[in-house]
Write a protein that holds these residues in place. Structure first.
Motif, PDB file in Angstrom:
ATOM      1  N   ALA A   1      40.757  36.334  41.565  1.00 20.08           N
ATOM      2  CA  ALA A   1      41.616  36.276  40.377  1.00 20.08           C
ATOM      3  C   ALA A   1      41.173  35.175  39.421  1.00 20.08           C
ATOM      4  CB  ALA A   1      43.063  36.055  40.802  1.00 20.08           C
ATOM      5  N   LEU A   2      40.811  34.031  39.960  1.00 17.25           N
ATOM      6  CA  LEU A   2      40.364  32.912  39.121  1.00 17.25           C
ATOM      7  C   LEU A   2      39.057  33.253  38.400  1.00 17.25           C
ATOM      8  CD1 LEU A   2      41.212  29.881  41.416  1.00 17.25           C
ATOM      9  CD2 LEU A   2      42.237  30.400  39.193  1.00 17.25           C
TER      10      LEU A   2
ATOM     11  N   THR B   1      40.497  35.552  35.519  1.00 21.46           N
ATOM     12  CA  THR B   1      41.565  35.039  34.655  1.00 21.46           C
ATOM     13  C   THR B   1      41.060  34.609  33.272  1.00 21.46           C
ATOM     14  OG1 THR B   1      42.953  34.343  36.516  1.00 21.46           O
ATOM     15  CG2 THR B   1      43.325  33.247  34.416  1.00 21.46           C
TER      16      THR B   1
ATOM     17  N   PRO C   1      43.067  39.848  37.579  1.00 22.47           N
ATOM     18  CA  PRO C   1      43.792  38.881  38.425  1.00 22.47           C
ATOM     19  C   PRO C   1      45.135  39.412  38.919  1.00 22.47           C
ATOM     20  CG  PRO C   1      42.866  37.757  36.533  1.00 22.47           C
ATOM     21  CD  PRO C   1      42.624  39.224  36.329  1.00 22.47           C
TER      22      PRO C   1
END
Length: 452
Positions: free
Chosen positions: A91-92, A95, A395
């Motif tokens: 997800a990071l 993002t 994300p």
């Protein structure tokens, strides 16, 4: 035979001899040259020398990117054994596309795309090499991996819309659909080759070795960019960034077809692609294989995606665009649900092949339609919206599937997500006539412009 006929025959023979000598001078017989021409006609974008250079440079780089994706997920699994943390790192990495891709689109419309790509590819190379060195020195932990994932994602937020928009600078208008399909092919060829190499490389040199190999792979695309000989269209947007973003959003969501396809892309991003995030967990906990087996799972999906790339690139003019989208949706969802409910590895690989086929049939066709319909002055901003939907919303899917997996198990997590995509695909049937007619009108208009 009169003198006129003899003259015509002589000219005809001379022309054939010239064609033969020309083929020989290029190191091919006339027959071989004909075969090569037929192959190029399947993918017209490869007739462009600039695109061929860019294509091969990107292919090497994307293979390296898949080395990093596989190694990153495997390293987090080794350190934590947590599906949620694997989802968090993934997800990071995406993002920043949610946070910054709209600004990336403004940058793409305001500056020369080749210059942007030089910068972004160089930064990505530095980040990959740095993470590899830290990993090999045993200085890496989950916060460090999260930091590098976010930084790499920030670079991608600018790089991705630039790459999407740059294609139009390398090919003619009639070659654009072929180039878009081949770009999908680059991604998926990397997904076929990269994970297999990653499994072997992780076993021999560890995750750090895979990160370093990815860093080295960026040299290929940087060199390719250096050798491109193009006259880029001058940047067209001088608006304030916020105003430029607003203008791009208004244009995209006032367009009846682009709007629908962007929304469906968002659904696929959140609920479709997310199954790849927990593939390391599936490999270890369901099929009881290590990194090499994980590479096989990714590669099976990639092989199906390669077939989809060929079908869209070679047959998009003869096959209904909505058949690719709706049919691809059904193939993807049903195959993924079946995959979630099997524990036999050969069956899983077979089903993943069709999962990749269906996913890319719909995704590649939607990308082709969007890029074909967008006005050039909005191209960077519209493609940044596409990246926001395609990657920026990922994300949400990464968090969601990680949470579902920990609370309900892998089978139910994948089945729920695939069912949502299938339902939305059925809803898209209401728009199929409008999409088909709009795309047919677009192609007719482009053909008329070419004739003029």
């Amino acid at each position: 035979m009169n003198s006129s006929e003899a003259s015509l025959n002589l000219n005809s023979n001379l022309k054939k001899e010239q064609e033969y000598l020309l083929a020989e001078s290029n190191g091919k017989s006339a027959g071989e040259n004909s075969v090569w021409s037929k192959r190029l006609s399947t993918f017209p974008a490869l007739q462009s020398k600039n695109y061929r250079i860019y294509f091969f440079g990107q292919l090497v780089s994307v293979i390296g990117t898949w080395l990093q994706i596989v190694a990153q997920g495997w390293l987090v699994l080794q350190l934590t054994n947590s599906p949620f943390l694997i989802g968090l790192v993934a997800a990071l990495a995406t993002t920043p596309s949610l946070l910054f891709s709209l600004f990336g689109g403004v940058i793409v419309d305001r500056f020369y795309k080749k210059r942007i790509l030089f910068i972004t590819q160089s930064l990505a190379m530095i980040l990959a090499l740095s993470l590899g060195i830290l990993t090999n020195l045993n200085l890496v932990n989950v916060p460090v991996i999260c930091t590098f994932a976010f930084l790499m994602g920030t670079v991608t937020a600018i790089d991705a819309p630039a790459r999407q928009a740059f294609v139009s600078e390398l090919v003619t208008r009639e070659q654009l659909a072929s180039a878009i399909a081949l770009n999908s092919g680059i991604f998926n060829a990397g997904r076929v080759i990269g994970p297999g190499i990653a499994g072997l490389l992780i076993a021999v040199a560890g995750s750090g070795g895979a990160f370093i190999a990815n860093g080295v792979s960026y040299i290929a695309v940087i060199v390719a960019l250096f050798f491109l000989s193009i006259q880029e269209k001058p940047p067209v947007s001088n608006l304030h960034p916020i105003q430029a973003i607003k203008e791009g959003i208004q244009y995209s969501f006032s367009h009846p077809i682009i709007k629908v396809l962007l929304m469906f892309t968002a659904v696929i991003s959140v609920f479709g692609w997310s199954y790849t995030t927990i593939m390391p967990v599936i490999a270890r906990n369901v099929f009881h294989v290590e990194a090499k087996g994980l590479g096989y799972l990714y590669s099976a999906t990639g092989l199906g995606s390669l077939l989809a790339t060929y079908l869209v690139g070679a047959h998009s003019k003869r096959v209904s665009s909505t058949l690719f989208i709706i049919g691809g949706n059904a193939i993807f969802c049903l195959s993924l649900i079946a995959f979630a409910n099997t524990t036999y590895l050969p069956t899983a690989l077979f089903l993943l092949f069709f999962t990749g086929l269906g996913l890319l049939l719909q995704s590649s066709m939607m990308n082709t339609i969007i890029q074909g319909m967008v006005k050039n002055e909005f191209r960077g901003r519209v493609m940044s919206l596409y990246i926001l939907m395609f990657m920026g919303l990922a994300p949400l899917g990464n968090f969601e599937i990680g949470w579902l997996t920990e609370h309900f198990g892998i089978r139910w997590a994948i089945t729920i997500n695939a069912s949502i995509v299938l339902i939305c695909g059925m809803i898209l049937l209401w728009y199929q006539k409008n999409i088909r007619e709009a795309y047919r009108n677009y192609k007719t208009l482009k053909e008329a412009e070419i004739l003029v």
